[in-house]
Design a protein around this motif. Structure first.
Motif, PDB file in Angstrom:
ATOM      1  N   GLN A   1      53.600  50.135  13.996  1.00  0.00           N
ATOM      2  CA  GLN A   1      54.962  49.724  14.295  1.00  0.00           C
ATOM      3  C   GLN A   1      55.175  48.256  13.977  1.00  0.00           C
ATOM      4  N   GLY A   2      56.415  47.937  13.620  1.00  0.00           N
ATOM      5  CA  GLY A   2      56.781  46.550  13.450  1.00  0.00           C
ATOM      6  C   GLY A   2      56.980  45.892  14.796  1.00  0.00           C
ATOM      7  N   LEU A   3      56.887  44.584  14.825  1.00  0.00           N
ATOM      8  CA  LEU A   3      57.050  43.871  16.086  1.00  0.00           C
ATOM      9  C   LEU A   3      58.458  44.012  16.636  1.00  0.00           C
ATOM     10  N   ASP A   4      59.433  44.189  15.739  1.00  0.00           N
ATOM     11  CA  ASP A   4      60.807  44.394  16.201  1.00  0.00           C
ATOM     12  C   ASP A   4      60.965  45.744  16.892  1.00  0.00           C
ATOM     13  N   GLU A   5      60.025  46.673  16.656  1.00  0.00           N
ATOM     14  CA  GLU A   5      60.049  47.983  17.305  1.00  0.00           C
ATOM     15  C   GLU A   5      59.270  47.985  18.616  1.00  0.00           C
ATOM     16  N   TRP A   6      58.541  46.910  18.859  1.00  0.00           N
ATOM     17  CA  TRP A   6      57.685  46.803  20.037  1.00  0.00           C
ATOM     18  C   TRP A   6      58.498  46.277  21.210  1.00  0.00           C
ATOM     19  N   ASN A   7      58.055  46.569  22.410  1.00  0.00           N
ATOM     20  CA  ASN A   7      58.796  46.162  23.596  1.00  0.00           C
ATOM     21  C   ASN A   7      58.629  44.669  23.889  1.00  0.00           C
ATOM     22  N   GLY A   8      59.702  44.055  24.351  1.00  0.00           N
ATOM     23  CA  GLY A   8      59.597  42.698  24.854  1.00  0.00           C
ATOM     24  C   GLY A   8      60.191  41.639  23.950  1.00  0.00           C
ATOM     25  N   ALA A   9      60.687  40.591  24.586  1.00  0.00           N
ATOM     26  CA  ALA A   9      61.286  39.479  23.847  1.00  0.00           C
ATOM     27  C   ALA A   9      60.244  38.737  23.024  1.00  0.00           C
ATOM     28  N   GLU A  10      58.991  38.661  23.527  1.00  0.00           N
ATOM     29  CA  GLU A  10      57.939  37.972  22.793  1.00  0.00           C
ATOM     30  C   GLU A  10      57.686  38.632  21.440  1.00  0.00           C
ATOM     31  N   ALA A  11      57.643  39.963  21.445  1.00  0.00           N
ATOM     32  CA  ALA A  11      57.408  40.683  20.191  1.00  0.00           C
ATOM     33  C   ALA A  11      58.545  40.448  19.206  1.00  0.00           C
ATOM     34  N   ARG A  12      59.767  40.421  19.689  1.00  0.00           N
ATOM     35  CA  ARG A  12      60.905  40.178  18.793  1.00  0.00           C
ATOM     36  C   ARG A  12      60.860  38.762  18.220  1.00  0.00           C
ATOM     37  N   ALA A  13      60.426  37.799  19.033  1.00  0.00           N
ATOM     38  CA  ALA A  13      60.291  36.429  18.535  1.00  0.00           C
ATOM     39  C   ALA A  13      59.205  36.348  17.464  1.00  0.00           C
ATOM     40  N   LEU A  14      58.128  37.091  17.657  1.00  0.00           N
ATOM     41  CA  LEU A  14      57.062  37.127  16.662  1.00  0.00           C
ATOM     42  C   LEU A  14      57.542  37.780  15.369  1.00  0.00           C
ATOM     43  N   ALA A  15      58.355  38.830  15.494  1.00  0.00           N
ATOM     44  CA  ALA A  15      58.933  39.464  14.310  1.00  0.00           C
ATOM     45  C   ALA A  15      59.763  38.461  13.519  1.00  0.00           C
ATOM     46  N   ASP A  16      60.519  37.623  14.225  1.00  0.00           N
ATOM     47  CA  ASP A  16      61.318  36.588  13.553  1.00  0.00           C
ATOM     48  C   ASP A  16      60.422  35.591  12.818  1.00  0.00           C
ATOM     49  N   LEU A  17      59.237  35.319  13.368  1.00  0.00           N
ATOM     50  CA  LEU A  17      58.318  34.380  12.728  1.00  0.00           C
ATOM     51  C   LEU A  17      57.806  34.939  11.402  1.00  0.00           C
ATOM     52  N   TYR A  18      57.478  36.238  11.381  1.00  0.00           N
ATOM     53  CA  TYR A  18      57.059  36.861  10.116  1.00  0.00           C
ATOM     54  C   TYR A  18      58.199  36.844   9.105  1.00  0.00           C
ATOM     55  N   THR A  19      59.423  37.076   9.579  1.00  0.00           N
ATOM     56  CA  THR A  19      60.585  37.017   8.687  1.00  0.00           C
ATOM     57  C   THR A  19      60.726  35.623   8.097  1.00  0.00           C
ATOM     58  N   GLN A  20      60.556  34.610   8.938  1.00  0.00           N
ATOM     59  CA  GLN A  20      60.636  33.225   8.476  1.00  0.00           C
ATOM     60  C   GLN A  20      59.573  32.937   7.420  1.00  0.00           C
ATOM     61  N   HIS A  21      58.347  33.385   7.659  1.00  0.00           N
ATOM     62  CA  HIS A  21      57.265  33.134   6.709  1.00  0.00           C
ATOM     63  C   HIS A  21      57.492  33.890   5.393  1.00  0.00           C
ATOM     64  N   LEU A  22      58.008  35.112   5.480  1.00  0.00           N
ATOM     65  CA  LEU A  22      58.288  35.858   4.255  1.00  0.00           C
ATOM     66  C   LEU A  22      59.354  35.146   3.429  1.00  0.00           C
ATOM     67  N   GLU A  23      60.375  34.657   4.097  1.00  0.00           N
ATOM     68  CA  GLU A  23      61.432  33.927   3.362  1.00  0.00           C
ATOM     69  C   GLU A  23      60.854  32.679   2.689  1.00  0.00           C
ATOM     70  N   SER A  24      59.915  32.023   3.350  1.00  0.00           N
ATOM     71  CA  SER A  24      59.270  30.848   2.759  1.00  0.00           C
ATOM     72  C   SER A  24      58.436  31.244   1.542  1.00  0.00           C
ATOM     73  N   LEU A  25      57.669  32.325   1.660  1.00  0.00           N
ATOM     74  CA  LEU A  25      56.852  32.796   0.542  1.00  0.00           C
ATOM     75  C   LEU A  25      57.712  33.141  -0.661  1.00  0.00           C
ATOM     76  N   GLU A  26      58.747  33.930  -0.417  1.00  0.00           N
ATOM     77  CA  GLU A  26      59.622  34.352  -1.514  1.00  0.00           C
ATOM     78  C   GLU A  26      60.374  33.155  -2.095  1.00  0.00           C
ATOM     79  N   GLY A  27      60.805  32.238  -1.213  1.00  0.00           N
ATOM     80  CA  GLY A  27      61.523  31.072  -1.680  1.00  0.00           C
ATOM     81  C   GLY A  27      60.682  30.180  -2.561  1.00  0.00           C
ATOM     82  N   PHE A  28      59.385  30.082  -2.258  1.00  0.00           N
ATOM     83  CA  PHE A  28      58.496  29.248  -3.049  1.00  0.00           C
ATOM     84  C   PHE A  28      58.279  29.827  -4.448  1.00  0.00           C
ATOM     85  N   LEU A  29      58.434  31.135  -4.570  1.00  0.00           N
ATOM     86  CA  LEU A  29      58.203  31.783  -5.864  1.00  0.00           C
ATOM     87  C   LEU A  29      59.453  31.831  -6.742  1.00  0.00           C
ATOM     88  N   LYS A  30      60.584  31.445  -6.192  1.00  0.00           N
ATOM     89  CA  LYS A  30      61.815  31.504  -6.993  1.00  0.00           C
ATOM     90  C   LYS A  30      61.978  30.270  -7.859  1.00  0.00           C
TER      91      LYS A  30
END
Length: 298
Positions: A269-298
């Motif tokens: 499961q993804g962290l956004d599917e997991w219970n709790g505000a902490e898991a959702r915050a962690l999901a946002d962190l992965y989203t942030q890192h993915l945007e950074s990775l993709e942005g660096f390659l553009k």
């Protein structure tokens, strides 16, 4: 969200057309998730980065290039038998399987997987060691060829391709790097080694020189960080110093050591599917890192 440095010897992606499917439809990014050390969280990072792209509406292909097959166990929609066709059949010169032949559905809509099960990929890794010219390009050709082994075309239509690399700098990792646009280096602060980083960078430079001039290091991700411990703070400072020394893009903040990350991943499961505000915050962190990775390659 990350410290941006230039990396010596890296070329840009302007005009690069290596990772293409039929009719010129390019995939936006092919990222190899790597570190020659085991236990740093490459599979977990690959899985949760894939989820981040899925939740953003993207279509994702994940490739399990680790003979241990851990990504397959969490990312496959269905349980696969040990003799199921997989990446080994694509890379081996003794078979005629294409990427499409071995592809299976992932746990989420929009996710596909090139699986690894059983012992086959370990055998093919040994086969690659003694193979002749072109062995480094087998995965790249499988992803891009207009006429792959059974006549089918290379894959198209994916917004992101993530390759989970084995914990070694072997022919499987070299195939992954040769097929990639970018490298995401995953490390844990307490397992960080400046010597190991130097060896990895030497391998990447060789890949750039001989096989894939457009390859770039998209980011260094610190995983399972313990920010409240003295050792965690000390090791983080060492990683930051090495990133500056080697001119690597360091993605900040680090991913903290949280049980929710491993529990969600092991449950498929993804962290956004997991219970709790902490898991959702962690999901946002992965989203942030993915945007950074993709942005660096553009």
């Amino acid at each position: 969200h990350y410290h941006t440095f230039c990396f010596p010897g890296l070329t840009g992606l302007a005009g690069f057309t290596g990772i293409l499917g039929i009719e010129g439809n390019a995939m936006n990014a092919v990222i190899a998730v790597t570190n020659q050390k085991g236990g740093v969280g490459k599979t977990t990072t690959t899985f949760q980065l894939a989820r981040a792209k899925i939740t953003a509406g993207g279509k994702v292909l994940v490739i399990d290039a680790d003979p241990q097959g851990n990504l397959t166990q969490v990312a496959s929609r269905d349980e696969l038998p040990e003799d199921h066709p997989g990446l080994a059949d694509v890379l081996s010169a003794r078979t005629k399987a294409s990427i499409q032949d071995v592809m299976v559905a992932g746990v989420w809509e929009g996710l596909d997987l090139i699986p690894t099960t059983g012992e086959a990929l370990g055998v093919v890794r040994d086969e690659l060691v003694v193979s002749g010219a072109g062995r480094e390009h087998r995965l790249s050709h499988a992803l891009t060829s207009n006429a792959s082994k059974d006549g089918n075309a290379g894959i198209t239509g994916y917004d992101l391709v993530l390759i989970d690399c084995p914990p070694s700098l072997d022919q499987l990792t070299i195939n992954a790097l040769t097929a990639a646009h970018g490298v995401a280096v995953v490390t844990q602060s307490k397992l960080f080694s400046s010597n190991g980083t130097a060896r990895l960078l030497d391998t990447i430079r060789n890949i750039q020189h001989y096989y894939q001039p457009a390859l770039r290091i998209a980011g260094l991700i610190i995983n399972a960080h313990e920010e409240r411990t003295i050792s965690g703070q000390t090791w983080l400072a060492a990683v930051q110093e090495a990133a500056t020394l080697h001119q690597l893009p360091l993605l900040m903040p680090p991913i903290p050591k949280k049980v929710a990350i491993s529990d969600a991943t092991e449950a498929g499961q993804g962290l956004d599917e997991w219970n709790g505000a902490e898991a959702r915050a962690l999901a946002d962190l992965y989203t942030q890192h993915l945007e950074s990775l993709e942005g660096f390659l553009k």
